[in-house]
Design an enzyme around this catalytic site. Structure first.
Site, PDB file in Angstrom:
ATOM      1  N   CYS A 241       0.936  -1.100   0.018  1.00 14.74           N
ATOM      2  CA  CYS A 241       0.210   0.202   0.029  1.00 14.74           C
ATOM      3  C   CYS A 241       0.747   1.204   0.006  1.00 14.74           C
ATOM      4  O   CYS A 241       0.798   2.177  -0.796  1.00 14.74           O
ATOM      5  CB  CYS A 241      -0.964   0.091   1.267  1.00 14.74           C
ATOM      6  SG  CYS A 241      -2.306   1.383   1.317  1.00 14.74           S
ATOM      7  N   CYS A 242       1.955   1.178   0.990  1.00 19.59           N
ATOM      8  CA  CYS A 242       2.646   2.606   0.768  1.00 19.59           C
ATOM      9  C   CYS A 242       3.425   2.724  -0.556  1.00 19.59           C
ATOM     10  O   CYS A 242       3.733   3.812  -0.864  1.00 19.59           O
ATOM     11  CB  CYS A 242       3.939   2.173   2.025  1.00 19.59           C
ATOM     12  SG  CYS A 242       3.647   2.353   3.863  1.00 19.59           S
TER      13      CYS A 242
ATOM     14  N   CYS B 220      -0.926   8.689   6.777  1.00 21.28           N
ATOM     15  CA  CYS B 220      -2.282   8.389   6.329  1.00 21.28           C
ATOM     16  C   CYS B 220      -3.222   8.206   7.623  1.00 21.28           C
ATOM     17  O   CYS B 220      -2.873   7.778   8.611  1.00 21.28           O
ATOM     18  CB  CYS B 220      -2.292   7.109   5.654  1.00 21.28           C
ATOM     19  SG  CYS B 220      -1.343   7.496   3.913  1.00 21.28           S
TER      20      CYS B 220
ATOM     21  N   CYS C 132      -3.337   4.882   9.559  1.00 23.77           N
ATOM     22  CA  CYS C 132      -2.252   4.235   9.936  1.00 23.77           C
ATOM     23  C   CYS C 132      -1.258   5.162  10.915  1.00 23.77           C
ATOM     24  O   CYS C 132      -0.215   5.005  11.180  1.00 23.77           O
ATOM     25  CB  CYS C 132      -1.126   3.968   8.651  1.00 23.77           C
ATOM     26  SG  CYS C 132      -1.836   2.963   7.245  1.00 23.77           S
TER      27      CYS C 132
ATOM     28  N   CYS D 115       8.446   2.378   5.304  1.00 22.32           N
ATOM     29  CA  CYS D 115       7.751   2.650   4.032  1.00 22.32           C
ATOM     30  C   CYS D 115       8.616   2.731   2.894  1.00 22.32           C
ATOM     31  O   CYS D 115       8.027   2.375   1.905  1.00 22.32           O
ATOM     32  CB  CYS D 115       6.494   3.662   4.148  1.00 22.32           C
ATOM     33  SG  CYS D 115       7.081   5.368   3.796  1.00 22.32           S
TER      34      CYS D 115
END
Length: 253
Positions: A121-122, A204, A207, A232
């Site tokens: 996702c990162c 985000c 997170c 990340c």
């Protein structure tokens, strides 16, 4: 100027602490005209650097990564910054196809399920867009401070970023949190309201959480993971540069 020269990094490491930030940023903007970029996430440190750039009308590209998962408070700070300075902030989005594929196959919260999913996702929302934003740049300015984490205390004010083939510079490297807060308040710099709620590092929304008294600055990022595994890749830097001492940072972006 050859940005791959190790002497450039050494010169910046010596120059930055000897000059005030407006002077240093002006020199970089002149020396690397059109090739200096600053990435902001609208946290306290980034707001201060934006202030220096905008108040001095420096020709430095200011951009942000809109991951699609930001806090509303971050968007509000973004808007207040535009109103305060009247200067443009470029925005870089993730690739639509990659986000759609991720959401279709793994859903909206896959990052909670494994480190691999979170890194995926990162990469889609942050790393790939960052690469596009930095393409062709020679200097990347960041709001990194030594106080932010144990890893960052071993960094330098300037480093060679092998992954993006440019030099990273951290003008606020030796500033404390209290110094940053005092400067912002004294100069009318828009402050993200999340800071008043215990958020010191803002990423985000799914997170990031507020930290508790005594916790590390980075404790609020990906709090469900083992601290040793967090990263990340946004500021994963290998400063192994033609004879320079290697400096490796693996911390969240």
């Amino acid at each position: 100027m050859d940005i791959t020269s190790p002497q450039l990094v050494e010169d910046l490491r010596a120059y930055l602490p000897q000059h005030d930030i407006p002077t240093a940023l002006t020199r970089l903007a002149e020396q690397f005209a059109g090739r200096v970029a600053f990435s902001t996430s609208f946290g306290l440190e980034d707001q201060i650097l934006s202030h220096f750039i905008f108040e001095n009308q420096l020709p430095i590209k200011v951009f942000t990564l809109d991951t699609g998962r930001n806090f509303q408070e971050t968007y509000s700070t973004w808007n207040k910054t535009l109103l305060r300075y009247g200067q443009p902030i470029e925005v870089v989005f993730p690739q639509r196809e990659a986000v759609e594929q991720l959401m279709r196959t793994k859903g909206p919260n896959s990052f909670y399920e494994s480190i691999e999913n979170r890194k995926e996702c990162c990469h889609i929302r942050k790393i790939e867009p960052l690469g596009r934003a930095l393409a062709g740049q020679h200097i990347w300015l960041t709001g990194i401070r030594a106080e932010q984490s144990a890893n960052r205390q071993h960094m330098h004010r300037a480093e060679w970023d092998a992954s993006h083939q440019l030099v990273k510079a951290h003008p606020l490297f030796d500033w404390t949190w209290d110094q940053c807060l005092a400067f912002a308040q004294e100069n009318g710099v828009p402050i993200n309201p999340l800071h008043a709620k215990g958020f010191v590092s803002i990423g985000c929304a799914p997170c990031t959480r507020a930290i508790q008294p005594g916790e590390d600055f980075r404790a609020g990022r990906w709090w469900w993971e083992d601290a040793a595994a967090k990263e990340c890749g946004l500021h994963a830097t290998v400063a192994e540069h033609q004879g320079l001492d290697p400096v490796v940072e693996r911390v969240p972006g």
